[in-house]
Enzyme design. Sequence first.
Site, PDB file in Angstrom:
ATOM      1  N   HIS A 143       6.941  -7.781  -1.614  1.00 36.32           N
ATOM      2  CA  HIS A 143       6.922  -7.205  -0.268  1.00 36.32           C
ATOM      3  C   HIS A 143       7.597  -8.151   0.729  1.00 36.32           C
ATOM      4  CE1 HIS A 143       3.822  -4.696  -2.065  1.00 36.32           C
ATOM      5  NE2 HIS A 143       3.001  -5.703  -2.167  1.00 36.32           N
TER       6      HIS A 143
ATOM      7  N   LYS B 292       0.803  -1.232   0.000  1.00 39.68           N
ATOM      8  CA  LYS B 292       0.000   0.000   0.000  1.00 39.68           C
ATOM      9  C   LYS B 292       0.832   1.276   0.000  1.00 39.68           C
ATOM     10  CE  LYS B 292      -3.241  -1.166  -0.743  1.00 39.68           C
ATOM     11  NZ  LYS B 292      -3.451  -1.888  -2.054  1.00 39.68           N
TER      12      LYS B 292
ATOM     13  N   SER C 145      -4.899   2.883   3.736  1.00 38.72           N
ATOM     14  CA  SER C 145      -4.989   2.173   2.465  1.00 38.72           C
ATOM     15  C   SER C 145      -5.016   0.655   2.714  1.00 38.72           C
ATOM     16  CB  SER C 145      -3.790   2.562   1.595  1.00 38.72           C
ATOM     17  OG  SER C 145      -3.836   1.920   0.360  1.00 38.72           O
TER      18      SER C 145
HETATM   19  P1  A3P Z   1      -4.993   4.606  -1.501  1.00 35.84           P
HETATM   20  O1  A3P Z   1      -5.629   3.362  -0.968  1.00 35.84           O
HETATM   21  O2  A3P Z   1      -4.616   5.571  -0.414  1.00 35.84           O
HETATM   22  O3  A3P Z   1      -5.813   5.268  -2.551  1.00 35.84           O
HETATM   23  P2  A3P Z   1       0.093  -0.477  -3.631  1.00 35.84           P
HETATM   24  O4  A3P Z   1       0.227  -0.433  -5.111  1.00 35.84           O
HETATM   25  O5  A3P Z   1       1.396  -0.550  -2.909  1.00 35.84           O
HETATM   26  O6  A3P Z   1      -0.874  -1.530  -3.230  1.00 35.84           O
HETATM   27  O7  A3P Z   1      -0.512   0.933  -3.183  1.00 35.84           O
HETATM   28  C1  A3P Z   1      -1.851   1.282  -3.463  1.00 35.84           C
HETATM   29  C2  A3P Z   1      -2.014   2.747  -3.127  1.00 35.84           C
HETATM   30  O8  A3P Z   1      -1.331   3.535  -4.120  1.00 35.84           O
HETATM   31  C3  A3P Z   1      -3.481   3.165  -3.150  1.00 35.84           C
HETATM   32  O9  A3P Z   1      -3.614   4.204  -2.179  1.00 35.84           O
HETATM   33  C4  A3P Z   1      -3.592   3.700  -4.577  1.00 35.84           C
HETATM   34  O10 A3P Z   1      -4.692   4.552  -4.788  1.00 35.84           O
HETATM   35  C5  A3P Z   1      -2.270   4.432  -4.691  1.00 35.84           C
HETATM   36  N1  A3P Z   1      -1.932   4.746  -6.090  1.00 35.84           N
HETATM   37  C6  A3P Z   1      -1.813   3.907  -7.126  1.00 35.84           C
HETATM   38  N2  A3P Z   1      -1.560   4.582  -8.262  1.00 35.84           N
HETATM   39  C7  A3P Z   1      -1.523   5.893  -7.932  1.00 35.84           C
HETATM   40  C8  A3P Z   1      -1.325   7.102  -8.673  1.00 35.84           C
HETATM   41  N3  A3P Z   1      -1.142   7.085  -9.991  1.00 35.84           N
HETATM   42  N4  A3P Z   1      -1.343   8.273  -7.990  1.00 35.84           N
HETATM   43  C9  A3P Z   1      -1.536   8.305  -6.660  1.00 35.84           C
HETATM   44  N5  A3P Z   1      -1.751   7.195  -5.906  1.00 35.84           N
HETATM   45  C10 A3P Z   1      -1.748   5.996  -6.540  1.00 35.84           C
END
Ligand code: A3P
Length: 303
Positions: A111, A65, A141
Amino acid sequence: MGGAADETDQSGTKEKGNDGYEIRMKPYEGFNYPYEFTDDIAGHLRNIRDMEIKDDDVFITSYPKSGTHWIYEIVYMLLHDRSYCRQHHLLDIDNIDDINNAPSPRIIMTHIPIDRLPWQLSQGRAKVIYMTRNPKDVIVSYFCFVKRLAKTAFDGEFNYAFLEKFLYGKVPYDSWFRSVLSWERFPQTNPKVPFLTMNYEDMKSNLRQQVERVSLFLGQTIDGDTLDTITDKCSFVQTQKDKRENPDSRFNSTMSRDGPEIIYRKGEVGDWKNWFTVADNEKFDQIYKEKMSQSKLSFRFSL
Ligand code: A3P
């Protein structure tokens, strides 16, 4: 945690015996693997450890996240055809043969703890990008994500009991502190490895500049127009739109109980303020201060 039965109910989305208020996970040799991990944890970890590294591999590592998919898309656009990735490779869960046979340059996200990664990584042939994000937004998140996972099937509330689980690593993928502190040491203990630390808040502040940083690290020379194109496509709004129109096949009904698009939720810095109480925040800050006392890392909790 509720009963240990492994059967699914008729909807196929929730496992019998899970009371929904504990986060299901698979503890193994001192680390909490997610419930989606294979039952043959030892075998899979052995395959990962022995995996053959290629010179042009790029590993993306993070605590879940932290924006792992965001940086993945940027790297993919830089190394492939300026388009969104349709098949991500997650070392933790994917079949190792699929990763071994993926077209080069491979982009592999993970991870899992550093000491479980392929031993050849320390030889310094592949590049490593480590993605970071402030832990208050990570936990929000994270909470929203585990509620959407079909097998984990977590129905608990966002309260201090949940925060405490996160702060003390009683969650899948264990402790955020353990992850960031071990990756902070990684460049010193692995000086041969080309290593870049990226940060979510920096990317939100100035994405174009951060895309350029990644391109330089990857040895890519790109012109201003291409930089603009990638920056625009990798904005939250554009990426979320694309992913809603082209859902990721990984998040089918056995994986997600909330539709096929469960990664792109809100994409902001500071959403934690909508979730933490004042008391939560004070307790969190106190534990954060203790656990990060030896660290040089600092995070922005709002922009
Ligand atoms: P949120 O749940 O706060 O929206 P991971 O890829 O490590 O699982 O992380 C997911 C988080 O990264 C989510 O956060 C997602 O919305 C955010 N995310 C993914 N792409 C993004 C982008 N282009 N800009 C901003 N946040 C992004």
